[in-house]
Design a protein around this motif. Structure first.
Motif, short mmCIF file in Angstrom:
data_model
loop_
_atom_site.label_atom_id
_atom_site.label_comp_id
_atom_site.label_asym_id
_atom_site.label_seq_id
_atom_site.Cartn_x
_atom_site.Cartn_y
_atom_site.Cartn_z
N LYS A 1 0.68 -0.82 -0.08
CA LYS A 1 -0.27 -0.33 -0.07
C LYS A 1 1.03 1.17 -0.02
O LYS A 1 0.56 2.23 0.16
CB LYS A 1 -1.01 0.02 1.35
CG LYS A 1 -2.28 -1.01 1.54
CD LYS A 1 -2.93 -0.94 2.79
CE LYS A 1 -4.10 -1.83 2.44
NZ LYS A 1 -4.42 -1.81 3.42
N THR A 2 2.63 1.04 -0.18
CA THR A 2 3.36 2.65 0.29
C THR A 2 4.42 1.87 -0.76
O THR A 2 4.28 1.38 -1.29
CB THR A 2 3.57 2.49 1.39
OG1 THR A 2 2.88 2.47 3.20
CG2 THR A 2 4.31 3.68 1.24
N SER A 3 3.97 3.56 -1.64
CA SER A 3 4.76 4.14 -2.76
C SER A 3 5.63 5.10 -2.74
O SER A 3 5.16 6.11 -2.13
CB SER A 3 4.98 3.24 -3.84
OG SER A 3 3.47 3.76 -4.92
N TYR A 4 6.90 4.87 -3.31
CA TYR A 4 7.83 5.79 -3.67
C TYR A 4 8.45 6.16 -4.87
O TYR A 4 9.10 5.37 -5.14
CB TYR A 4 8.77 6.94 -2.46
CG TYR A 4 9.33 6.25 -1.49
CD1 TYR A 4 10.70 6.58 -1.86
CD2 TYR A 4 9.22 5.27 -0.50
CE1 TYR A 4 11.65 5.79 -1.78
CE2 TYR A 4 10.16 4.60 0.36
CZ TYR A 4 10.84 5.17 -0.33
OH TYR A 4 12.57 4.39 0.17
N THR A 5 8.72 7.32 -5.48
CA THR A 5 9.99 7.38 -6.56
C THR A 5 10.86 8.57 -5.76
O THR A 5 10.45 9.76 -6.33
CB THR A 5 9.28 8.02 -8.04
OG1 THR A 5 8.60 6.27 -8.16
CG2 THR A 5 10.50 7.37 -9.46
N ASP A 6 12.04 8.71 -6.38
CA ASP A 6 12.52 9.65 -5.76
C ASP A 6 13.95 10.08 -7.22
O ASP A 6 14.27 8.97 -7.36
CB ASP A 6 13.48 8.80 -4.48
CG ASP A 6 13.39 8.82 -3.13
OD1 ASP A 6 12.56 9.43 -3.20
OD2 ASP A 6 14.58 8.30 -2.66
N PHE A 7 14.47 11.61 -7.73
CA PHE A 7 15.14 12.02 -7.86
C PHE A 7 15.75 12.87 -7.93
O PHE A 7 15.02 13.44 -7.72
CB PHE A 7 14.07 12.12 -9.39
CG PHE A 7 12.28 11.42 -10.01
CD1 PHE A 7 13.07 10.95 -10.97
CD2 PHE A 7 11.40 11.65 -9.36
CE1 PHE A 7 12.30 9.95 -11.62
CE2 PHE A 7 10.33 10.72 -10.34
CZ PHE A 7 10.76 9.69 -11.00
N GLY A 8 16.75 12.55 -7.54
CA GLY A 8 17.81 13.80 -6.97
C GLY A 8 18.96 14.07 -7.64
O GLY A 8 19.19 13.26 -8.74
N LEU A 9 20.04 15.04 -7.22
CA LEU A 9 21.12 15.35 -7.34
C LEU A 9 21.96 14.81 -6.30
O LEU A 9 21.34 15.21 -5.24
CB LEU A 9 21.41 16.42 -7.87
CG LEU A 9 20.61 17.16 -9.56
CD1 LEU A 9 20.61 18.47 -9.79
CD2 LEU A 9 20.64 15.86 -10.34
N LYS A 10 23.41 14.45 -6.58
CA LYS A 10 24.31 14.56 -5.53
C LYS A 10 25.27 15.42 -5.52
O LYS A 10 26.12 15.81 -6.92
CB LYS A 10 24.80 13.37 -5.08
CG LYS A 10 25.13 12.41 -6.06
CD LYS A 10 26.58 12.55 -5.51
CE LYS A 10 27.59 11.76 -6.67
NZ LYS A 10 28.68 11.55 -6.59
N THR A 11 26.49 15.85 -5.24
CA THR A 11 27.54 16.42 -4.81
C THR A 11 28.34 15.32 -3.72
O THR A 11 28.54 14.97 -2.56
CB THR A 11 28.26 17.60 -4.95
OG1 THR A 11 29.04 17.59 -5.38
CG2 THR A 11 27.40 18.33 -3.79
N THR A 12 29.72 15.18 -4.08
CA THR A 12 30.99 14.77 -2.98
C THR A 12 32.59 15.65 -2.91
O THR A 12 34.03 15.23 -3.18
CB THR A 12 31.51 13.68 -3.41
OG1 THR A 12 31.19 13.38 -4.85
CG2 THR A 12 30.11 12.35 -3.38
#
Length: 186
Positions: A80-91
């Motif tokens: 019953k639960t879902s999510y989708t992530d879209f993102g940016l990262k930096t190191t």
């Protein structure tokens, strides 16, 4: 919906060319691609009342741009639960620590879907003989997502992981438990 998520994942990977996954690789180079799958056996609690256990499937991918920059996409689903992530990262600041920002699209327990901006960090530290430890933390206005784990490199481009996840969603539910999965680099 599954086709849309798969198409979106491929599209983001193709145009973004940037990288972090549920098992982070903060040192992704130009064109480094990671894909992976995790399964979590989580205990669900809502309003302080235990709701039983649920399986949590997570698919993720990323592409490295190099120079410490990246983008990622991930999709997690229970019954019953879902999510989708879209993102940016930096190191850029520290080589084994990635700072991230993104958007989480949540659909939880028949509650209204939320688009949630989030921030977070991940860290990965190599140990001896192919082992490494890692952790990720993501926080938005309606959720908190934490994972800590250990990985074992089966070879140069594949690794297994064992982890613990704590996820609080936008409907007041908490999911906690152990999981494992595989991660491949190309």
């Amino acid at each position: 919906m599954k086709k849309l998520v798969l198409f979106t994942m491929i599209f983001v990977l193709a145009i973004s060319s940037i990288g972090i996954c549920a098992v982070p690789d903060p040192n992704s180079g130009i064109g480094d691609i990671q894909i992976g799958y995790n399964y979590y056996d989580l205990k669900k609690t809502s309003g302080g009342i235990e709701q039983g256990k649920t399986g949590f499937n997570e698919f993720y991918g990323s592409v490295g741009l190099g120079l410490g920059y990246g983008a990622f996409v991930s999709h997690a689903q229970t019954d019953k639960t879902s999510y989708t992530d879209f993102g940016l990262k930096t190191t850029v600041l520290l080589p084994n620590v990635a700072l991230m920002v993104g958007q989480r699209r949540m659909a939880t327990d028949n509650a209204a879907s939320d688009n949630n901006l989030f921030y977070g960090a991940s860290i990965k530290q190599s140990l001896a003989s192919g082992f490494a430890v890692y952790g990720t933390y993501q926080k938005g206005s309606h959720f908190r997502d934490e994972v800590i784990g250990i990985t074992y490199a089966m070879d140069k481009n594949s690794q297994m992981n064992l982890s613990w996840k704590n996820y609080d969603d936008n409907n007041g539910a908490t999911f906690k438990g152990i999981g494992g999965g595989v991660n491949f680099k190309f």
